[in-house]
Design a protein around this motif. Sequence first.
Motif, mmCIF file in Angstrom:
data_model
loop_
_atom_site.group_PDB
_atom_site.id
_atom_site.type_symbol
_atom_site.label_atom_id
_atom_site.label_comp_id
_atom_site.label_asym_id
_atom_site.label_seq_id
_atom_site.Cartn_x
_atom_site.Cartn_y
_atom_site.Cartn_z
ATOM 1 N N ARG A 26 -3.488 -8.914 -0.499
ATOM 2 C CA ARG A 26 -2.670 -8.925 -1.715
ATOM 3 C C ARG A 26 -1.267 -8.413 -1.414
ATOM 4 O O ARG A 26 -0.266 -8.956 -1.900
ATOM 5 C CB ARG A 26 -3.338 -8.079 -2.795
ATOM 6 N N HIS A 27 -1.174 -7.361 -0.590
ATOM 7 C CA HIS A 27 0.135 -6.816 -0.225
ATOM 8 C C HIS A 27 0.954 -7.842 0.557
ATOM 9 O O HIS A 27 2.150 -8.024 0.300
ATOM 10 C CB HIS A 27 -0.046 -5.549 0.607
ATOM 11 N N LEU A 28 0.325 -8.525 1.512
ATOM 12 C CA LEU A 28 1.050 -9.526 2.295
ATOM 13 C C LEU A 28 1.493 -10.684 1.428
ATOM 14 O O LEU A 28 2.571 -11.253 1.639
ATOM 15 C CB LEU A 28 0.174 -10.020 3.453
ATOM 16 N N ASN A 29 0.696 -11.042 0.452
ATOM 17 C CA ASN A 29 1.098 -12.090 -0.483
ATOM 18 C C ASN A 29 2.340 -11.661 -1.259
ATOM 19 O O ASN A 29 3.239 -12.464 -1.527
ATOM 20 C CB ASN A 29 -0.035 -12.405 -1.442
ATOM 21 N N GLN A 30 2.409 -10.366 -1.583
ATOM 22 C CA GLN A 30 3.586 -9.840 -2.269
ATOM 23 C C GLN A 30 4.817 -9.939 -1.376
ATOM 24 O O GLN A 30 5.913 -10.284 -1.835
ATOM 25 C CB GLN A 30 3.335 -8.388 -2.673
ATOM 26 N N LEU A 31 4.653 -9.664 -0.080
ATOM 27 C CA LEU A 31 5.773 -9.797 0.850
ATOM 28 C C LEU A 31 6.275 -11.230 0.890
ATOM 29 O O LEU A 31 7.483 -11.479 0.899
ATOM 30 C CB LEU A 31 5.356 -9.370 2.260
ATOM 31 N N ARG A 32 5.353 -12.186 0.925
ATOM 32 C CA ARG A 32 5.741 -13.590 1.007
ATOM 33 C C ARG A 32 6.533 -14.030 -0.205
ATOM 34 O O ARG A 32 7.379 -14.920 -0.112
ATOM 35 C CB ARG A 32 4.502 -14.480 1.151
ATOM 36 N N THR A 33 6.261 -13.437 -1.350
ATOM 37 C CA THR A 33 6.902 -13.878 -2.582
ATOM 38 C C THR A 33 8.127 -13.046 -2.947
ATOM 39 O O THR A 33 8.746 -13.268 -3.977
ATOM 40 C CB THR A 33 5.900 -13.829 -3.758
ATOM 41 N N SER A 37 11.146 -12.893 -1.337
ATOM 42 C CA SER A 37 12.040 -13.412 -0.302
ATOM 43 C C SER A 37 13.454 -12.872 -0.420
ATOM 44 O O SER A 37 14.203 -12.862 0.548
ATOM 45 C CB SER A 37 12.068 -14.940 -0.356
ATOM 46 N N GLY A 38 13.858 -12.414 -1.591
ATOM 47 C CA GLY A 38 15.223 -11.936 -1.753
ATOM 48 C C GLY A 38 15.442 -10.502 -1.337
ATOM 49 O O GLY A 38 16.563 -9.998 -1.412
ATOM 50 N N TYR A 39 14.405 -9.846 -0.844
ATOM 51 C CA TYR A 39 14.493 -8.410 -0.553
ATOM 52 C C TYR A 39 15.570 -8.083 0.470
ATOM 53 O O TYR A 39 16.396 -7.206 0.257
ATOM 54 C CB TYR A 39 13.139 -7.907 -0.064
ATOM 55 N N LEU A 40 15.601 -8.805 1.595
ATOM 56 C CA LEU A 40 16.542 -8.458 2.652
ATOM 57 C C LEU A 40 17.976 -8.659 2.207
ATOM 58 O O LEU A 40 18.866 -7.859 2.536
ATOM 59 C CB LEU A 40 16.255 -9.292 3.903
ATOM 60 N N ASP A 41 18.257 -9.730 1.452
ATOM 61 C CA ASP A 41 19.613 -9.962 0.970
ATOM 62 C C ASP A 41 20.037 -8.865 0.004
ATOM 63 O O ASP A 41 21.162 -8.373 0.069
ATOM 64 C CB ASP A 41 19.692 -11.328 0.275
ATOM 65 N N CYS A 49 11.470 -6.748 8.899
ATOM 66 C CA CYS A 49 12.308 -7.934 8.716
ATOM 67 C C CYS A 49 11.404 -9.104 8.364
ATOM 68 O O CYS A 49 10.499 -9.437 9.126
ATOM 69 C CB CYS A 49 13.089 -8.261 9.978
ATOM 70 N N GLY A 50 11.659 -9.731 7.231
ATOM 71 C CA GLY A 50 10.842 -10.868 6.889
ATOM 72 C C GLY A 50 10.753 -11.049 5.385
ATOM 73 O O GLY A 50 11.386 -10.313 4.626
ATOM 74 N N PRO A 51 9.944 -12.006 4.948
ATOM 75 C CA PRO A 51 9.229 -12.948 5.823
ATOM 76 C C PRO A 51 10.166 -13.980 6.441
ATOM 77 O O PRO A 51 11.205 -14.309 5.872
ATOM 78 C CB PRO A 51 8.220 -13.617 4.875
ATOM 79 N N ILE A 52 9.799 -14.468 7.610
ATOM 80 C CA ILE A 52 10.564 -15.457 8.368
ATOM 81 C C ILE A 52 9.695 -16.693 8.544
ATOM 82 O O ILE A 52 8.506 -16.580 8.818
ATOM 83 C CB ILE A 52 10.975 -14.888 9.738
ATOM 84 N N ASP A 53 10.279 -17.873 8.413
ATOM 85 C CA ASP A 53 9.545 -19.115 8.609
ATOM 86 C C ASP A 53 9.183 -19.239 10.085
ATOM 87 O O ASP A 53 10.046 -19.461 10.937
ATOM 88 C CB ASP A 53 10.408 -20.307 8.165
ATOM 89 N N GLY A 54 7.917 -19.108 10.384
ATOM 90 C CA GLY A 54 7.471 -19.127 11.776
ATOM 91 C C GLY A 54 7.509 -20.480 12.446
ATOM 92 O O GLY A 54 7.222 -20.584 13.641
#
Length: 256
Positions: A186-193, A195-199, A247-252
């Motif tokens: 569930r946490h990783l799913n939150q990371l994937r969604t 996407s604007g965090y790093l900006d 750093c991420g998520p990044i398109d692998g």
Amino acid sequence: MNLENLRSKRNLKRLSPEQLNTLAADIRNFLIQSISNTGGHLASNLGVVELSLALHTVFNTPQDKIIWDVGHQSYVHKILTGRMQRFDSLRQLDGLSGFPKSSESPHDAFDTGHSSTAISAALGLAAARDLQNERHKVIAVVGDGSMTGGLAFEGLNNAGRANTDLLVVLNDNQMSISQNVGAISRHLNQLRTTSGYLDVKKDVRNALDNLPVVGEILTKGIESAKNIVKYAVFPGALFETLGFRYCGPIDGHDIP
């Protein structure tokens, strides 16, 4: 550059992104044809083609150490380190192992046969490197399924306090033996969604850094403000809490 012309891993560093994309397509075709005959782990390796090319373009094995967790996603790594011609013997008696095997190649830094071990093993190699005053890199490539194992978190726990140079690549393909469940998934799913965090984090840091700073107290206050904003925008920043810079998520599958 196609797969047949790849005589040396050193050639990777000379290739353009377009040539690497062509090479990635050739590797996928080779994997499908070869594994259709021998059996083995197909999907997990089709999913790490660009990642493996990136790792071997940036780093220099066997001096740099790449540890694969569980290890079934290391076929592309084996192709890129001179073992393509042996793939007709994959998982056969006296043939190519389906997992990293240090006796098979110096490019295999750790014999990986079970999940969740890579971070702890990588930390051990990094600690040994530091004690010997060496400078090579240590990289653990960990699947999201492996992150559900307790030993992975023992590794994160110890690495977070070790103050050593260690890179952990989380290959999040949303699968293990079957679809992942539980709080980590569930946490990783939150990371994937998110996407604007790093900006957002970069914009906030730039804005705060441009403020006039007077004295150590204000400096610490600004750093605290950054962290408050980070956790407000990105709730549950688990890996940064444990001492890693995330750093991420990044398109692998995106070579650049």
